[in-house]
Design a protein around this motif. Structure first.
Motif, PDB file in Angstrom:
ATOM      1  N   MET A  47       0.829  -1.192   0.000  1.00 46.26           N
ATOM      2  CA  MET A  47       0.000   0.000   0.000  1.00 46.26           C
ATOM      3  C   MET A  47       0.872   1.253   0.000  1.00 46.26           C
ATOM      4  O   MET A  47       0.621   2.196  -0.727  1.00 46.26           O
ATOM      5  N   HIS A  48       1.937   1.232   0.792  1.00 47.03           N
ATOM      6  CA  HIS A  48       2.836   2.380   0.833  1.00 47.03           C
ATOM      7  C   HIS A  48       3.483   2.606  -0.533  1.00 47.03           C
ATOM      8  O   HIS A  48       3.590   3.738  -1.000  1.00 47.03           O
ATOM      9  N   ARG A  49       3.898   1.548  -1.169  1.00 43.97           N
ATOM     10  CA  ARG A  49       4.527   1.656  -2.486  1.00 43.97           C
ATOM     11  C   ARG A  49       3.540   2.248  -3.486  1.00 43.97           C
ATOM     12  O   ARG A  49       3.894   3.100  -4.286  1.00 43.97           O
ATOM     13  N   ALA A  50       2.290   1.818  -3.434  1.00 43.97           N
ATOM     14  CA  ALA A  50       1.271   2.333  -4.353  1.00 43.97           C
ATOM     15  C   ALA A  50       1.051   3.828  -4.140  1.00 43.97           C
ATOM     16  O   ALA A  50       0.931   4.589  -5.103  1.00 43.97           O
ATOM     17  N   VAL A  51       1.035   4.260  -2.877  1.00 47.55           N
ATOM     18  CA  VAL A  51       0.842   5.682  -2.576  1.00 47.55           C
ATOM     19  C   VAL A  51       2.055   6.487  -3.035  1.00 47.55           C
ATOM     20  O   VAL A  51       1.913   7.551  -3.649  1.00 47.55           O
ATOM     21  N   ILE A  52       3.246   5.994  -2.775  1.00 49.08           N
ATOM     22  CA  ILE A  52       4.460   6.692  -3.211  1.00 49.08           C
ATOM     23  C   ILE A  52       4.505   6.785  -4.729  1.00 49.08           C
ATOM     24  O   ILE A  52       4.825   7.843  -5.290  1.00 49.08           O
ATOM     25  N   ASP A  53       4.168   5.706  -5.409  1.00 52.06           N
ATOM     26  CA  ASP A  53       4.136   5.725  -6.873  1.00 52.06           C
ATOM     27  C   ASP A  53       3.125   6.754  -7.385  1.00 52.06           C
ATOM     28  O   ASP A  53       3.394   7.496  -8.330  1.00 52.06           O
ATOM     29  N   ALA A  54       1.958   6.809  -6.751  1.00 54.09           N
ATOM     30  CA  ALA A  54       0.927   7.775  -7.157  1.00 54.09           C
ATOM     31  C   ALA A  54       1.423   9.203  -6.964  1.00 54.09           C
ATOM     32  O   ALA A  54       1.211  10.073  -7.819  1.00 54.09           O
ATOM     33  N   ALA A  69      -5.346  18.324  -7.335  1.00 57.27           N
ATOM     34  CA  ALA A  69      -4.463  17.223  -6.922  1.00 57.27           C
ATOM     35  C   ALA A  69      -5.289  16.106  -6.298  1.00 57.27           C
ATOM     36  O   ALA A  69      -5.069  14.922  -6.560  1.00 57.27           O
ATOM     37  N   ARG A  70      -6.273  16.481  -5.472  1.00 60.55           N
ATOM     38  CA  ARG A  70      -7.175  15.510  -4.835  1.00 60.55           C
ATOM     39  C   ARG A  70      -7.892  14.679  -5.898  1.00 60.55           C
ATOM     40  O   ARG A  70      -7.966  13.453  -5.808  1.00 60.55           O
ATOM     41  N   GLN A  71      -8.417  15.335  -6.920  1.00 57.12           N
ATOM     42  CA  GLN A  71      -9.133  14.638  -7.995  1.00 57.12           C
ATOM     43  C   GLN A  71      -8.203  13.713  -8.765  1.00 57.12           C
ATOM     44  O   GLN A  71      -8.568  12.591  -9.105  1.00 57.12           O
ATOM     45  N   ARG A  72      -6.987  14.174  -9.040  1.00 56.17           N
ATOM     46  CA  ARG A  72      -6.036  13.353  -9.797  1.00 56.17           C
ATOM     47  C   ARG A  72      -5.577  12.133  -9.011  1.00 56.17           C
ATOM     48  O   ARG A  72      -5.292  11.089  -9.583  1.00 56.17           O
ATOM     49  N   LEU A  73      -5.492  12.260  -7.686  1.00 56.74           N
ATOM     50  CA  LEU A  73      -5.058  11.133  -6.851  1.00 56.74           C
ATOM     51  C   LEU A  73      -6.183  10.157  -6.529  1.00 56.74           C
ATOM     52  O   LEU A  73      -5.921   9.038  -6.099  1.00 56.74           O
ATOM     53  N   GLN A  74      -7.414  10.550  -6.746  1.00 59.34           N
ATOM     54  CA  GLN A  74      -8.555   9.739  -6.324  1.00 59.34           C
ATOM     55  C   GLN A  74      -8.523   8.327  -6.913  1.00 59.34           C
ATOM     56  O   GLN A  74      -8.810   7.360  -6.215  1.00 59.34           O
ATOM     57  N   ALA A  75      -8.171   8.196  -8.172  1.00 60.55           N
ATOM     58  CA  ALA A  75      -8.166   6.870  -8.810  1.00 60.55           C
ATOM     59  C   ALA A  75      -7.041   5.979  -8.279  1.00 60.55           C
ATOM     60  O   ALA A  75      -7.219   4.770  -8.130  1.00 60.55           O
ATOM     61  N   VAL A  77      -5.222   6.580  -5.302  1.00 59.90           N
ATOM     62  CA  VAL A  77      -5.233   6.512  -3.836  1.00 59.90           C
ATOM     63  C   VAL A  77      -6.696   6.603  -3.412  1.00 59.90           C
ATOM     64  O   VAL A  77      -7.186   7.658  -3.013  1.00 59.90           O
ATOM     65  N   PRO A  78      -7.426   5.490  -3.501  1.00 57.95           N
ATOM     66  CA  PRO A  78      -8.869   5.528  -3.270  1.00 57.95           C
ATOM     67  C   PRO A  78      -9.279   5.791  -1.816  1.00 57.95           C
ATOM     68  O   PRO A  78     -10.368   6.298  -1.564  1.00 57.95           O
ATOM     69  N   ASP A  79      -8.413   5.483  -0.856  1.00 60.62           N
ATOM     70  CA  ASP A  79      -8.749   5.700   0.544  1.00 60.62           C
ATOM     71  C   ASP A  79      -8.684   7.196   0.864  1.00 60.62           C
ATOM     72  O   ASP A  79      -7.628   7.828   0.756  1.00 60.62           O
ATOM     73  N   THR A  80      -9.804   7.768   1.256  1.00 60.35           N
ATOM     74  CA  THR A  80      -9.905   9.202   1.494  1.00 60.35           C
ATOM     75  C   THR A  80      -8.929   9.689   2.558  1.00 60.35           C
ATOM     76  O   THR A  80      -8.252  10.704   2.371  1.00 60.35           O
ATOM     77  N   MET A  81      -8.833   8.986   3.678  1.00 66.64           N
ATOM     78  CA  MET A  81      -7.941   9.433   4.761  1.00 66.64           C
ATOM     79  C   MET A  81      -6.484   9.419   4.320  1.00 66.64           C
ATOM     80  O   MET A  81      -5.728  10.354   4.629  1.00 66.64           O
ATOM     81  N   THR A  82      -6.076   8.400   3.589  1.00 65.58           N
ATOM     82  CA  THR A  82      -4.701   8.332   3.095  1.00 65.58           C
ATOM     83  C   THR A  82      -4.441   9.463   2.109  1.00 65.58           C
ATOM     84  O   THR A  82      -3.414  10.150   2.183  1.00 65.58           O
ATOM     85  N   ARG A  83      -5.378   9.669   1.205  1.00 67.20           N
ATOM     86  CA  ARG A  83      -5.232  10.729   0.194  1.00 67.20           C
ATOM     87  C   ARG A  83      -5.136  12.103   0.869  1.00 67.20           C
ATOM     88  O   ARG A  83      -4.277  12.917   0.524  1.00 67.20           O
ATOM     89  N   GLU A  84      -5.984  12.353   1.858  1.00 68.29           N
ATOM     90  CA  GLU A  84      -5.953  13.644   2.551  1.00 68.29           C
ATOM     91  C   GLU A  84      -4.655  13.818   3.338  1.00 68.29           C
ATOM     92  O   GLU A  84      -4.097  14.917   3.403  1.00 68.29           O
ATOM     93  N   PHE A  85      -4.153  12.735   3.909  1.00 67.78           N
ATOM     94  CA  PHE A  85      -2.869  12.808   4.620  1.00 67.78           C
ATOM     95  C   PHE A  85      -1.752  13.189   3.651  1.00 67.78           C
ATOM     96  O   PHE A  85      -0.931  14.054   3.951  1.00 67.78           O
TER      97      PHE A  85
END
Length: 95
Positions: A47-54, A69-75, A77-85
């Protein structure tokens, strides 16, 4: 910078970075303070690797706002809390 040796303080992920630096270059570290992290391996890092890659794939030169940026990451990084962090570290250079 011309710094031969330094006192390091690392918090959380910075603590892991500081520990790694101390292990790799002990001759460059005068002292080490690690706060709020343990020197242990964690479970799955997929999961960390996927977020770093995104984050790496997000071209900030094309992003005009945090909302964009939020919209571009949504696909990716689907988890809202992770994306907001992740987005808490995004700052504007507009001045």
């Amino acid at each position: 910078l011309g710094v031969d040796k330094a006192h390091l303080i690392g918090h959380s992920m910075g603590g892991k970075v500081a520990m790694m630096l101390a292990l790799m270059y002990p001759e460059r570290v005068s002292s080490l303070v690690v706060v709020d992290i343990a020197p242990t391996a964690y479970g799955s890092t997929d999961m960390h690797r996927a977020v770093i890659d995104a984050m790496c794939q997000l071209d900030l030169s094309e992003v005009q706002s945090v909302q964009e940026a939020r919209q571009r990451l949504q696909a990716t990084v689907p988890d809202t809390m992770t994306r907001e962090f992740v987005l808490t570290n995004l700052v504007s250079n507009a001045g």
